[in-house]
Each structure stands twice: as C-alpha cells, then as structure tokens.
Design a protein around this motif. Structure first.
Motif, PDB file in Angstrom:
ATOM      1  N   MET A   1      -0.235  -4.152  -3.214  1.00  0.00           N
ATOM      2  CA  MET A   1      -1.122  -3.994  -1.940  1.00  0.00           C
ATOM      3  C   MET A   1      -1.436  -2.419  -1.952  1.00  0.00           C
ATOM      4  O   MET A   1      -2.533  -2.262  -1.740  1.00  0.00           O
ATOM      5  CB  MET A   1       0.045  -4.068  -0.603  1.00  0.00           C
ATOM      6  N   LEU A   2      -0.639  -1.704  -2.872  1.00  0.00           N
ATOM      7  CA  LEU A   2      -0.963  -0.189  -2.994  1.00  0.00           C
ATOM      8  C   LEU A   2      -2.163  -0.183  -3.900  1.00  0.00           C
ATOM      9  O   LEU A   2      -3.240   0.441  -3.815  1.00  0.00           O
ATOM     10  CB  LEU A   2      -0.070   0.830  -3.353  1.00  0.00           C
ATOM     11  N   GLY A   3      -2.094  -1.089  -5.047  1.00  0.00           N
ATOM     12  CA  GLY A   3      -3.417  -0.998  -5.978  1.00  0.00           C
ATOM     13  C   GLY A   3      -4.528  -1.534  -5.226  1.00  0.00           C
ATOM     14  O   GLY A   3      -5.756  -0.932  -5.631  1.00  0.00           O
ATOM     15  N   THR A   4      -4.521  -2.372  -4.161  1.00  0.00           N
ATOM     16  CA  THR A   4      -5.835  -2.698  -3.577  1.00  0.00           C
ATOM     17  C   THR A   4      -6.283  -1.628  -2.807  1.00  0.00           C
ATOM     18  O   THR A   4      -7.618  -1.284  -2.833  1.00  0.00           O
ATOM     19  CB  THR A   4      -5.284  -4.139  -2.793  1.00  0.00           C
ATOM     20  N   LEU A   5      -5.431  -1.056  -2.084  1.00  0.00           N
ATOM     21  CA  LEU A   5      -6.081   0.142  -1.363  1.00  0.00           C
ATOM     22  C   LEU A   5      -6.518   1.227  -2.317  1.00  0.00           C
ATOM     23  O   LEU A   5      -7.673   1.894  -1.714  1.00  0.00           O
ATOM     24  CB  LEU A   5      -4.867   0.722  -0.710  1.00  0.00           C
ATOM     25  N   VAL A   6      -6.133   1.718  -3.448  1.00  0.00           N
ATOM     26  CA  VAL A   6      -6.459   2.391  -4.294  1.00  0.00           C
ATOM     27  C   VAL A   6      -7.709   1.984  -4.719  1.00  0.00           C
ATOM     28  O   VAL A   6      -8.873   2.813  -4.928  1.00  0.00           O
ATOM     29  CB  VAL A   6      -5.445   2.680  -5.267  1.00  0.00           C
ATOM     30  N   GLY A   7      -8.136   0.806  -5.235  1.00  0.00           N
ATOM     31  CA  GLY A   7      -9.134   0.348  -5.735  1.00  0.00           C
ATOM     32  C   GLY A   7     -10.272   0.274  -4.607  1.00  0.00           C
ATOM     33  O   GLY A   7     -11.308   0.619  -5.077  1.00  0.00           O
ATOM     34  N   ALA A   8      -9.920  -0.079  -3.324  1.00  0.00           N
ATOM     35  CA  ALA A   8     -10.830   0.126  -2.285  1.00  0.00           C
ATOM     36  C   ALA A   8     -11.291   1.535  -2.118  1.00  0.00           C
ATOM     37  O   ALA A   8     -12.803   1.633  -1.958  1.00  0.00           O
ATOM     38  CB  ALA A   8     -10.523  -0.744  -0.984  1.00  0.00           C
ATOM     39  N   ALA A   9     -10.346   2.205  -2.108  1.00  0.00           N
ATOM     40  CA  ALA A   9     -10.912   3.961  -1.768  1.00  0.00           C
ATOM     41  C   ALA A   9     -11.815   4.223  -3.055  1.00  0.00           C
ATOM     42  O   ALA A   9     -12.724   4.898  -2.866  1.00  0.00           O
ATOM     43  CB  ALA A   9      -9.596   4.711  -1.729  1.00  0.00           C
ATOM     44  N   VAL A  10     -11.408   3.905  -4.357  1.00  0.00           N
ATOM     45  CA  VAL A  10     -12.351   4.349  -5.301  1.00  0.00           C
ATOM     46  C   VAL A  10     -13.633   3.589  -5.483  1.00  0.00           C
ATOM     47  O   VAL A  10     -14.637   4.329  -5.615  1.00  0.00           O
ATOM     48  CB  VAL A  10     -11.331   3.934  -6.862  1.00  0.00           C
ATOM     49  N   GLY A  80     -19.941   2.665   1.577  1.00  0.00           N
ATOM     50  CA  GLY A  80     -18.485   2.875   1.233  1.00  0.00           C
ATOM     51  C   GLY A  80     -17.945   1.566   1.550  1.00  0.00           C
ATOM     52  O   GLY A  80     -17.086   1.033   0.781  1.00  0.00           O
ATOM     53  N   ALA A  81     -18.317   0.735   2.568  1.00  0.00           N
ATOM     54  CA  ALA A  81     -17.749  -0.549   2.879  1.00  0.00           C
ATOM     55  C   ALA A  81     -17.984  -1.765   1.655  1.00  0.00           C
ATOM     56  O   ALA A  81     -17.267  -2.446   1.524  1.00  0.00           O
ATOM     57  CB  ALA A  81     -17.977  -0.848   4.491  1.00  0.00           C
ATOM     58  N   ALA A  82     -19.168  -1.384   1.753  1.00  0.00           N
ATOM     59  CA  ALA A  82     -19.783  -2.641   0.427  1.00  0.00           C
ATOM     60  C   ALA A  82     -19.103  -2.257  -0.967  1.00  0.00           C
ATOM     61  O   ALA A  82     -18.548  -3.010  -1.474  1.00  0.00           O
ATOM     62  CB  ALA A  82     -21.282  -2.405   0.322  1.00  0.00           C
ATOM     63  N   GLY A  83     -18.764  -0.831  -1.250  1.00  0.00           N
ATOM     64  CA  GLY A  83     -18.159  -0.484  -2.353  1.00  0.00           C
ATOM     65  C   GLY A  83     -16.622  -0.951  -2.429  1.00  0.00           C
ATOM     66  O   GLY A  83     -16.052  -1.137  -3.347  1.00  0.00           O
ATOM     67  N   ALA A  84     -15.933  -0.783  -1.299  1.00  0.00           N
ATOM     68  CA  ALA A  84     -14.741  -1.083  -1.269  1.00  0.00           C
ATOM     69  C   ALA A  84     -14.557  -2.442  -1.153  1.00  0.00           C
ATOM     70  O   ALA A  84     -13.734  -2.941  -1.980  1.00  0.00           O
ATOM     71  CB  ALA A  84     -13.997  -0.576   0.243  1.00  0.00           C
ATOM     72  N   ALA A  85     -15.286  -3.404  -0.665  1.00  0.00           N
ATOM     73  CA  ALA A  85     -15.252  -4.699  -0.777  1.00  0.00           C
ATOM     74  C   ALA A  85     -15.478  -5.037  -1.994  1.00  0.00           C
ATOM     75  O   ALA A  85     -14.752  -6.081  -2.761  1.00  0.00           O
ATOM     76  CB  ALA A  85     -16.348  -5.442   0.149  1.00  0.00           C
ATOM     77  N   ALA A  86     -16.397  -4.736  -2.761  1.00  0.00           N
ATOM     78  CA  ALA A  86     -16.732  -5.178  -4.234  1.00  0.00           C
ATOM     79  C   ALA A  86     -15.657  -4.696  -5.078  1.00  0.00           C
ATOM     80  O   ALA A  86     -15.228  -5.625  -5.903  1.00  0.00           O
ATOM     81  CB  ALA A  86     -17.903  -4.419  -4.603  1.00  0.00           C
ATOM     82  N   ALA A  87     -14.919  -3.592  -4.948  1.00  0.00           N
ATOM     83  CA  ALA A  87     -13.804  -3.214  -5.578  1.00  0.00           C
ATOM     84  C   ALA A  87     -12.318  -4.178  -5.572  1.00  0.00           C
ATOM     85  O   ALA A  87     -11.834  -4.278  -6.342  1.00  0.00           O
ATOM     86  CB  ALA A  87     -13.469  -1.661  -5.349  1.00  0.00           C
ATOM     87  N   VAL A  88     -12.256  -4.667  -4.166  1.00  0.00           N
ATOM     88  CA  VAL A  88     -11.220  -5.482  -3.899  1.00  0.00           C
ATOM     89  C   VAL A  88     -11.544  -6.865  -4.353  1.00  0.00           C
ATOM     90  O   VAL A  88     -10.386  -7.379  -5.046  1.00  0.00           O
ATOM     91  CB  VAL A  88     -11.003  -5.508  -2.356  1.00  0.00           C
ATOM     92  N   LEU A  89     -13.015  -7.398  -4.635  1.00  0.00           N
ATOM     93  CA  LEU A  89     -12.971  -8.648  -5.071  1.00  0.00           C
ATOM     94  C   LEU A  89     -13.038  -8.527  -6.530  1.00  0.00           C
ATOM     95  O   LEU A  89     -12.707  -9.839  -7.052  1.00  0.00           O
ATOM     96  CB  LEU A  89     -14.370  -9.074  -4.468  1.00  0.00           C
ATOM     97  N   ILE A  90     -13.152  -7.690  -7.171  1.00  0.00           N
ATOM     98  CA  ILE A  90     -13.035  -7.587  -8.722  1.00  0.00           C
ATOM     99  C   ILE A  90     -11.887  -7.459  -9.180  1.00  0.00           C
ATOM    100  O   ILE A  90     -10.793  -7.456  -9.441  1.00  0.00           O
ATOM    101  CB  ILE A  90     -14.066  -6.248  -9.232  1.00  0.00           C
TER     102      ILE A  90
END
Length: 90
Positions: A1-10, A80-90
C-alpha cells in the motif's frame, strides 16, 4: 500500500514537472514561438488552414498561452491525477 502511494506521488510530480519542459522543447517558450521548431511548424500549418491566422482557442493558441503564462492550477491538478493513475497502473 505504501509503495502504491509513493508511486502515485512520484507519478504526479513527474507529470506536473514534465509538461512545461515538453512545451519548451517543442518551441512554445515564454517569449513566443521559437523559430524552426515544432511549434513554428504547427503555427504555420494552422495559419494556412485558417486562411492566414491562428484561430483563438485552437490547440496552437492554447499551447502558446501555456508556454508564455504557464499551466493553470486546474491543468496541473489534471496532469497530477493522470500521472498518479499511470504510475499506479504501471
């Protein structure tokens, strides 16, 4: 879960930071459209298509406005929302 949040923020940070860099690289600068750039070619094509002028509200006009004034808060939020979503999906 934390990794997903960090990935979304990045992902959000990268998307927001990369957009102005991409605009400048294309030739949409703070002082106008750069000569012999992709932006200049886009402007030329738009002007030819519109009988000699670039239409207000066109993609070229909007990108030039963003190049000169920067991106609006709402655009940065969307990026930011699009970048966060893309990072979570990758």
């Amino acid at each position: 879960m934390l990794g997903t949040l960090v990935g979304a923020a990045v992902g959000a940070a990268v998307a927001v930071a990369a957009a102005p860099v991409a605009l400048t690289a294309m030739g949409f600068t703070g002082t106008g459209i750069a000569a012999a750039s992709i932006a200049a070619k886009m402007m030329s094509a738009a002007a030819i298509a519109n009988g000699g002028g670039v239409a207000a509200g066109s993609m070229v006009a909007a990108m030039q406005s963003a190049g000169v004034l920067g991106l609006s808060t709402s655009t940065n939020i969307i990026l930011g929302a699009a970048g966060a979503a893309a990072a979570v999906l990758i």
